[in-house]
Design a protein around this motif. Structure first.
Motif, mmCIF file in Angstrom:
data_model
loop_
_atom_site.group_PDB
_atom_site.id
_atom_site.type_symbol
_atom_site.label_atom_id
_atom_site.label_comp_id
_atom_site.label_asym_id
_atom_site.label_seq_id
_atom_site.Cartn_x
_atom_site.Cartn_y
_atom_site.Cartn_z
ATOM 1 N N VAL A 491 0.834 -1.201 0.000
ATOM 2 C CA VAL A 491 0.000 0.000 0.000
ATOM 3 C C VAL A 491 0.870 1.253 0.000
ATOM 4 O O VAL A 491 0.602 2.224 -0.725
ATOM 5 C CB VAL A 491 -0.959 -0.005 1.206
ATOM 6 N N GLU A 495 0.974 4.462 -2.504
ATOM 7 C CA GLU A 495 0.771 5.822 -2.010
ATOM 8 C C GLU A 495 1.881 6.738 -2.530
ATOM 9 O O GLU A 495 1.613 7.880 -2.959
ATOM 10 C CB GLU A 495 0.742 5.836 -0.480
ATOM 11 N N CYS A 547 -4.912 4.794 0.108
ATOM 12 C CA CYS A 547 -3.677 4.287 0.725
ATOM 13 C C CYS A 547 -3.406 4.991 2.055
ATOM 14 O O CYS A 547 -2.982 4.360 3.041
ATOM 15 C CB CYS A 547 -2.507 4.484 -0.221
#
Length: 570
Positions: A491, A495, A547
């Protein structure tokens, strides 16, 4: 010579439906420019000339106030009529999609001289209209109507294309195949619909899609397709994939070895060719080397006769290597290394539920596409080029580029950019927005073609939501970009990537707004590159917020997590 509303035109006496369509198109364009139908007569004369040996070629001779056009065949007449439309009447190849109408005129002066149409670099060249669902809704008719398909095929012909797959898995009641044939195009087939047959599970939803179990049912589908199309111009596609455009062993899992899989495919191809030859003299046949088929062929398990055109496919991102499936990404080179006839199935738009470009431009720049196709031609894959064109309007930039390449080979990219900008914008800064677009797309992997399209935002978000809800330790669906690492690191990877994309596409959106304000007519610019920049910006913002929400959740900051999740939806 001067062309006016009094100018008369004579087409060859012919029952050809392709010539009839070309006549109708030229007359429509004549009305747009001069406000009247052209008259029948001998100011501009189209005629056949057997002395011209190359298929589809024509010669325009202008002298003494007359235009005489000598054509080798019916398609030469079609291309010559569209040449008159474009070069003399000023009708743009993409006039419909760009909303660019020709200017009205009282007279158009055409200098004396001779024009010989070039012999295209690629013999069979055309489109796979693979986003035909995006053509639905133009009217209440489903599948898409004649009016829709005629303008699609006209555009292809204007680009000197001669072959089409007009959609796939559409209802058999549709007119699309018949209209394409009427307009003179070769029909070819998707690798999931060999010979143009209906998909097995569409025809037999309650039967097992196994060749061992139901060979006769497969044979009937193929026989019906051959019978229906035996008198049309066809590049017959042979092969055997499973249902839903997947390897056949997904439906028939007993085939576990490369040898057993290749044996079935070769047996099917031999049977299909035998069935065609029973009905068609000297058929043109092709076999896709796509995905798993490339691996079997390159591994020496699958032999194919040289009389078939072998179609090599890119990976969906414009790179001539085998496509990625899930986390399986062998990147086997997808180019011929032997004599024979070879061609290409190439994507400027793709749909893979990972990072592909579907509703927006390919993430890789025109220089990349130009070089890849040039290398493929040099390797001998120049007998056939089928371009996955999506639903056309979002992809005009690349469609224009590839049409020049299939006509003349490698092009001067800077010249192409200047011409595109001059034709549609008349503003040098407009093309800079296209240049910036390719620099703004997310670079997610180690390879030069690992540049993301619009699908990366929405399918990544879906995977994060699913694996978050399930409490998984990592997301299999994100491994293609991140590799195998803990879920929260995956994640965090996205991001960071989205943060950079937000900055770049944010700057591009602002630049597009400034250029748009400076254009006299900004409709196409706003609907094309400016809209696509906004789509990327929106997707990158949404995924970055998702995210961030996961990061806050991991840290126990649930109220802020909730806010970020809510913001990501907007």
């Amino acid at each position: 010579m001067e062309i006016t509303k009094e100018t008369s035109i004579k087409f060859p006496d012919s029952e050809s439906t392709a010539i009839a369509h070309a006549r109708k198109i030229l007359n429509r364009d004549f009305v747009k420019v001069f406000g009247a139908d052209f008259k029948d007569g001998d100011d501009i004369v189209f005629d056949f000339d057997k002395e011209i040996k190359n298929p589809e070629q024509f010669v325009v001779s202008i002298s003494g106030g007359k235009i005489y056009i000598r054509c080798t065949d019916e398609m030469a007449v079609v291309y010559a009529a569209l040449h008159i439309s474009r070069e003399y009447l000023g009708v743009d190849n993409f006039w419909f999609w760009t909303e660019k109408e020709p200017e009205n005129a009282e007279r158009i002066t055409v200098p004396d001289g001779e024009y010989i149409s070039p012999v295209p670099r690629v013999r069979y060249r055309g489109w796979f209209v693979n986003d035909e669902v995006c053509l639905i809704g133009w009217s209440d008719v489903y599948p898409p109507s004649r009016q829709v398909w005629e303008i699609v095929f006209e555009t292809l012909l204007r680009l000197n294309g001669n072959m089409v797959i007009p959609g796939t898995d559409l209802p058999r009641s549709g007119e699309h195949f018949d209209i394409a044939s009427e307009m003179g195009l070769y029909i070819t087939h998707h690798h999931a619909e060999p010979l143009g047959s209906e998909m097995f599970l569409r025809a037999y939803p309650n039967e097992e899609a196994s060749y061992d179990t139901n060979a006769e049912l497969f044979h009937k589908l193929w026989a019906d397709a051959i019978e229906k199309n035996k008198d049309k111009k066809i590049v017959w596609t042979l092969g055997f994939r499973g249902q839903g455009d997947a390897p056949f062993w997904m439906n028939d899992p007993k085939y576990v070895t490369p040898q057993s899989r290749a044996e079935v495919i070769r047996r099917v191809i031999d049977k299909q060719y035998e069935m065609i030859c029973d009905k068609v003299e000297n058929p043109v046949c092709a076999v896709y080397l796509y995905g798993e088929i490339t691996e079997l062929y390159e591994g020496g398990y699958l032999e194919l006769p040289k009389k078939f055109i072998k179609i090599w496919s890119d990976n969906g991102y414009g790179k001539m290597v085998t496509r990625r499936r899930g986390t399986h990404n062998p990147r086997v080179p997808s180019l011929p290394r032997e004599d024979g006839m070879h061609g290409l199935y190439y994507h400027i738009t793709f749909h893979d539920l990972q990072a592909s470009s579907h509703l927006t431009l390919l993430g890789n720049p025109p220089e990349f596409v130009n070089d890849e196709l040039d290398q493929a031609f040099k390797a001998g894959a120049d007998d056939y080029l089928l371009l996955n064109c999506g639903n056309i309007r979002p992809h005009i930039y690349m469609l224009d580029l590839v049409s020049r390449i299939w006509l003349s080979g490698k092009v001067d990219i800077e010249e192409f950019k200047r011409d595109f900008s001059d034709r549609y914008f008349g503003n040098a800064e407009a093309i800079e927005c296209y240049n910036d677009y390719f620099q703004s797309c997310i670079k997610y992997g180690e390879y030069d073609d690992d540049r993301a399209g619009d699908e990366i935002y929405y399918h990544t978000a879906r995977r994060i939501c699913v694996d978050w809800a399930k409490g998984n330790e990592f997301s299999e669906g994100l491994v293609f970009a991140t590799g195998r690492m803990p879920f929260d690191e995956q994640v965090a990877f996205f991001e960071e990537k989205c943060a950079g994309a937000v900055e770049r596409f944010g700057a591009l959106v602002r630049k597009c707004e400034a250029v748009s304000n400076a254009l006299c007519d900004s409709v196409f610019f706003d609907d094309n590159i400016a809209l696509q920049a906004r789509l990327h910006l929106s997707g990158a913002r949404g995924l970055r917020l998702l995210c961030a929400a996961r990061r806050l959740f991991r840290n126990g900051d649930y109220p802020k997590c909730f806010v970020k999740l809510s913001d990501s939806i907007a």
